[in-house]
Design an enzyme around this catalytic site. Sequence first.
Site, PDB file in Angstrom:
ATOM      1  N   SER A 175       0.898  -1.349  -0.792  1.00  0.00           N
ATOM      2  CA  SER A 175       0.243  -0.118   0.128  1.00  0.00           C
ATOM      3  C   SER A 175       0.963   1.228   0.139  1.00  0.00           C
ATOM      4  O   SER A 175       0.740   2.255  -0.982  1.00  0.00           O
ATOM      5  CB  SER A 175      -0.897   0.415   1.164  1.00  0.00           C
ATOM      6  OG  SER A 175      -1.523  -1.571   1.228  1.00  0.00           O
ATOM      7  N   ASP A 232      -6.936  -8.637   3.870  1.00  0.00           N
ATOM      8  CA  ASP A 232      -6.117  -9.539   3.622  1.00  0.00           C
ATOM      9  C   ASP A 232      -5.115 -10.228   3.978  1.00  0.00           C
ATOM     10  O   ASP A 232      -5.216 -11.110   3.444  1.00  0.00           O
ATOM     11  CB  ASP A 232      -4.859  -8.191   2.687  1.00  0.00           C
ATOM     12  CG  ASP A 232      -5.373  -7.349   1.732  1.00  0.00           C
ATOM     13  OD1 ASP A 232      -6.417  -7.005   1.892  1.00  0.00           O
ATOM     14  OD2 ASP A 232      -4.605  -6.436   1.847  1.00  0.00           O
ATOM     15  N   SER A 258     -13.242   0.924   3.434  1.00  0.00           N
ATOM     16  CA  SER A 258     -12.448   0.976   1.996  1.00  0.00           C
ATOM     17  C   SER A 258     -11.652   2.400   2.216  1.00  0.00           C
ATOM     18  O   SER A 258     -11.902   3.203   1.593  1.00  0.00           O
ATOM     19  CB  SER A 258     -13.039   1.430   1.046  1.00  0.00           C
ATOM     20  OG  SER A 258     -12.275   0.610  -0.760  1.00  0.00           O
ATOM     21  N   ARG A 265     -12.455 -14.489  -1.520  1.00  0.00           N
ATOM     22  CA  ARG A 265     -11.983 -15.497  -0.687  1.00  0.00           C
ATOM     23  C   ARG A 265     -12.224 -16.415   0.215  1.00  0.00           C
ATOM     24  O   ARG A 265     -11.805 -17.402   1.224  1.00  0.00           O
ATOM     25  CB  ARG A 265     -10.897 -13.963  -0.132  1.00  0.00           C
ATOM     26  CG  ARG A 265      -9.685 -13.732  -1.209  1.00  0.00           C
ATOM     27  CD  ARG A 265      -8.719 -12.699  -0.140  1.00  0.00           C
ATOM     28  NE  ARG A 265      -7.458 -12.511  -1.454  1.00  0.00           N
ATOM     29  CZ  ARG A 265      -6.977 -11.489  -1.457  1.00  0.00           C
ATOM     30  NH1 ARG A 265      -7.058 -10.382  -0.639  1.00  0.00           N
ATOM     31  NH2 ARG A 265      -6.649 -10.558  -2.261  1.00  0.00           N
ATOM     32  N   GLY A 272      -6.251  -3.385  -7.618  1.00  0.00           N
ATOM     33  CA  GLY A 272      -7.411  -2.697  -7.780  1.00  0.00           C
ATOM     34  C   GLY A 272      -6.517  -1.211  -7.341  1.00  0.00           C
ATOM     35  O   GLY A 272      -7.684  -0.902  -7.023  1.00  0.00           O
ATOM     36  N   LYS A 294     -12.369  -9.037  -3.259  1.00  0.00           N
ATOM     37  CA  LYS A 294     -10.774  -9.534  -3.308  1.00  0.00           C
ATOM     38  C   LYS A 294     -10.593 -10.077  -4.588  1.00  0.00           C
ATOM     39  O   LYS A 294     -11.548 -10.708  -5.356  1.00  0.00           O
ATOM     40  CB  LYS A 294     -10.328  -9.745  -2.202  1.00  0.00           C
ATOM     41  CG  LYS A 294     -10.875  -9.211  -0.518  1.00  0.00           C
ATOM     42  CD  LYS A 294      -9.946  -7.306  -0.939  1.00  0.00           C
ATOM     43  CE  LYS A 294     -10.399  -6.517   0.100  1.00  0.00           C
ATOM     44  NZ  LYS A 294     -10.232  -5.492   0.069  1.00  0.00           N
TER      45      LYS A 294
HETATM   46  C1  S3P Z   1      -5.586  -1.184  -0.037  1.00  0.00           C
HETATM   47  C2  S3P Z   1      -6.836  -1.622   0.926  1.00  0.00           C
HETATM   48  C3  S3P Z   1      -7.572  -2.673   0.874  1.00  0.00           C
HETATM   49  C4  S3P Z   1      -6.788  -3.913   0.437  1.00  0.00           C
HETATM   50  C5  S3P Z   1      -6.002  -3.898  -0.520  1.00  0.00           C
HETATM   51  C6  S3P Z   1      -4.554  -2.726  -0.212  1.00  0.00           C
HETATM   52  C7  S3P Z   1      -5.324  -0.128  -0.150  1.00  0.00           C
HETATM   53  O1  S3P Z   1      -8.993  -2.910  -0.274  1.00  0.00           O
HETATM   54  O2  S3P Z   1      -7.250  -4.981   0.970  1.00  0.00           O
HETATM   55  O3  S3P Z   1      -4.741  -4.757  -0.467  1.00  0.00           O
HETATM   56  O4  S3P Z   1      -4.047  -0.275  -1.290  1.00  0.00           O
HETATM   57  O5  S3P Z   1      -5.439   1.118   0.007  1.00  0.00           O
HETATM   58  P1  S3P Z   1     -10.050  -2.024   0.463  1.00  0.00           P
HETATM   59  O6  S3P Z   1      -9.734  -0.310   0.778  1.00  0.00           O
HETATM   60  O7  S3P Z   1     -10.611  -1.885  -0.714  1.00  0.00           O
HETATM   61  O8  S3P Z   1     -10.670  -2.812   1.480  1.00  0.00           O
END
Ligand code: S3P
Length: 430
Positions: A20, A318, A164, A349, A91, A345
């Site tokens: 992240s 995660d 999120s 999952r 994502g 995800k």
């Molecule tokens: C992330 C946020 C999470 C996480 C993803 C990384 C990020 O997703 O599952 O692996 O870097 O902001 P969500 O914001 O959709 O929960």
Amino acid sequence: MELSSLTSLKGKITVPGDKSISHRAIMFGAIAKGTTEITHFLNGADCLSTIGCFRQMGIAIEEEEGRVLVHGKGLYGLKMPSDTLNVGNSGTTTRLISGILAGQNFESKLSGDESLNSRPMKRIMEPLNFMGANVSSIMRNNCAPLYISPGSLHGIHYHSKVASAQVKSAILLAGLYARGETSVTEPSLSRNHTELMLKEFGAPVHSAFELDGTKATASIHPCEELYAQKISVPGDISSAAYFIAAGLIVPDSEILIQNVGINSTRAGILRVCEDMGGDITLLHERKTGGEPVADILVRTSNLHGTTIEGAIIPTLIDEIPIIAVMAAAAEGDTVIRDAAELKVKETDRIETVTDNLSAMGCDITPTDDGMIIHGGNPLHGTNIHTLLDHRIAMAFSIAALIAKGHTKILDSHCVDVSYPTFYDTFEELL
Ligand code: S3P
């Protein structure tokens, strides 16, 4: 990859940089003035997708041994990409970059692989379009490929249904290009790396939350420019999680994982391990670039079941596949609730975890928003269907270490998404 049970794991390891934080360092560096230097950057496929997208928009990014240099061109320095931006499996790239693209005065399209193009994007399209952006789903199915054309943005106060960080970050990034204040309230606090790092880059960001973890609001005002930073990325707790679990469930083990980010919005797994009776000690706690970091010492433990629900869920979302593996090895029942986000995800999952754990002999029941694991049954080796989900491949590689016979992880190369050297780290502990 074929694996079988082990009698001991011992040693000192480091894990790659936080995914992240690595994404954000590239993105914010690209829209800041000056050269941002990033050390311990995660060279995983997802973060390389982010680098690729910004290169497509004219940002020079040098990947050197041990560091990445991002030659940022300021808030309005991106150029129109001549082709569709390729977001791969990521994502985070898709949702965060959409917030930035919403504020540009050029058109863009972005698209990813099959899994990415089936993940929900309405959650960002809706708030961004409320702000005056023009973000649409090309196939009209609320998924990528997305088409983004210039709009005139104004601040909004958005109440997100889901906790999120990707949604929150997309809105805050668009807020850099909007008139007035932009704020997002989420049902419980999700990872706050965007808020912490944008502040370091000079953006006026403000965070407020209820002490019990329910309802958190982050807000931002537009600013003239962001300014380049030096960022040292802490080790990814989501990657460390596999070796934390291995240290707890493989007999006669003692593992020291150095330099791991323990930001409380990410460290739910540490609380769960403690609740399950895990022997975990944090050593040498310190701060790197606004983020708390520690070395984590893990020793083999007799685990017992627990209940995981509510505000802790976004802080370990995660890690649920590997927590499920620990729960299978623990005595008694583990109940996981309030985790319906697992369904959207890289794979569903709830399904990929329950299918593979039952195939190994675990007594596990999927529910609408989680799963119930009746721990303590001995596991046996089988073929693990990862469906190209990196976290499933890694979680079940750890399950294989306590299973009778051989376990085959199908398409194990998918670990490249977040941890290309995962199987090399293993070797260091043998
Ligand atoms: C992330 C946020 C999470 C996480 C993803 C990384 C990020 O997703 O599952 O692996 O870097 O902001 P969500 O914001 O959709 O929960």
